[in-house]
Design a protein around this motif. Structure first.
Motif, PDB file in Angstrom:
ATOM      1  N   ARG A 146      27.469  50.263  53.263  1.00 29.15           N
ATOM      2  CA  ARG A 146      26.052  50.315  52.886  1.00 29.15           C
ATOM      3  C   ARG A 146      25.893  49.807  51.461  1.00 29.15           C
ATOM      4  N   GLN A 147      24.752  49.206  51.218  1.00 28.26           N
ATOM      5  CA  GLN A 147      24.369  48.862  49.855  1.00 28.26           C
ATOM      6  C   GLN A 147      23.067  49.598  49.605  1.00 28.26           C
ATOM      7  N   GLY A 153      20.819  52.292  50.625  1.00 31.03           N
ATOM      8  CA  GLY A 153      20.698  52.903  51.942  1.00 31.03           C
ATOM      9  C   GLY A 153      20.767  51.893  53.077  1.00 31.03           C
ATOM     10  N   LEU A 154      20.950  50.615  52.749  1.00 32.71           N
ATOM     11  CA  LEU A 154      20.931  49.544  53.749  1.00 32.71           C
ATOM     12  C   LEU A 154      22.304  49.364  54.397  1.00 32.71           C
ATOM     13  N   LEU A 155      22.351  49.463  55.727  1.00 32.15           N
ATOM     14  CA  LEU A 155      23.578  49.251  56.487  1.00 32.15           C
ATOM     15  C   LEU A 155      23.933  47.766  56.476  1.00 32.15           C
ATOM     16  N   ILE A 156      25.173  47.434  56.103  1.00 31.72           N
ATOM     17  CA  ILE A 156      25.636  46.049  56.058  1.00 31.72           C
ATOM     18  C   ILE A 156      26.133  45.654  57.444  1.00 31.72           C
ATOM     19  N   THR A 157      25.557  44.582  58.004  1.00 26.02           N
ATOM     20  CA  THR A 157      25.912  44.099  59.334  1.00 26.02           C
ATOM     21  C   THR A 157      26.414  42.658  59.242  1.00 26.02           C
ATOM     22  N   MET A 213      24.375  39.639  57.890  1.00 28.77           N
ATOM     23  CA  MET A 213      24.061  39.603  56.466  1.00 28.77           C
ATOM     24  C   MET A 213      25.156  38.960  55.619  1.00 28.77           C
TER      25      MET A 213
END
Length: 102
Positions: free
Chosen positions: A14-15, A17-21, A24
């Motif tokens: 995560r960066q 609260g954003l989940l890294i997928t 990206m």
């Protein structure tokens, strides 16, 4: 983690609260102790659970020293060219009484 285990270690990136997928990123490099694996490559992504899967063989986990903690670090190259590195939680290595290979 126990010496002699063989499985894919799930890691959530995560960066903020954003989940890294995968959509990206251009590349993800994960290092556990002195073992580095990358995506694309050996590291895969589990869409259903939102986890990166770091593969470990039995031989690799036997190579980790028992009774020690291993640092975990990630470096991510995003599609815009920016690169971000981060430290993760450490992993404790438990000694295996059996040194056999299954």
């Amino acid at each position: 983690m126990m010496q002699g285990d063989a499985y894919s270690l799930p890691i959530v990136l995560r960066q903020g609260g954003l989940l890294i997928t995968p959509e990206m990123v251009q590349q993800v490099e994960i290092t556990i102790g002195n073992l580095t694996q990358t995506y694309p490559g050996a590291v895969n992504y589990d869409e259903e659970n939102g986890q990166w899967l770091f593969p470990l063989t039995q031989e690799q986990t036997f190579a980790f020293k028992a009774g020690r903690t291993l640092p975990v670090q990630t470096r991510i190259k995003f599609n815009d060219g920016s690169v971000v590195g981060a430290k993760g939680n450490t992993l404790f290595v438990c000694e295996s009484r059996s040194k056999g290979v299954m």
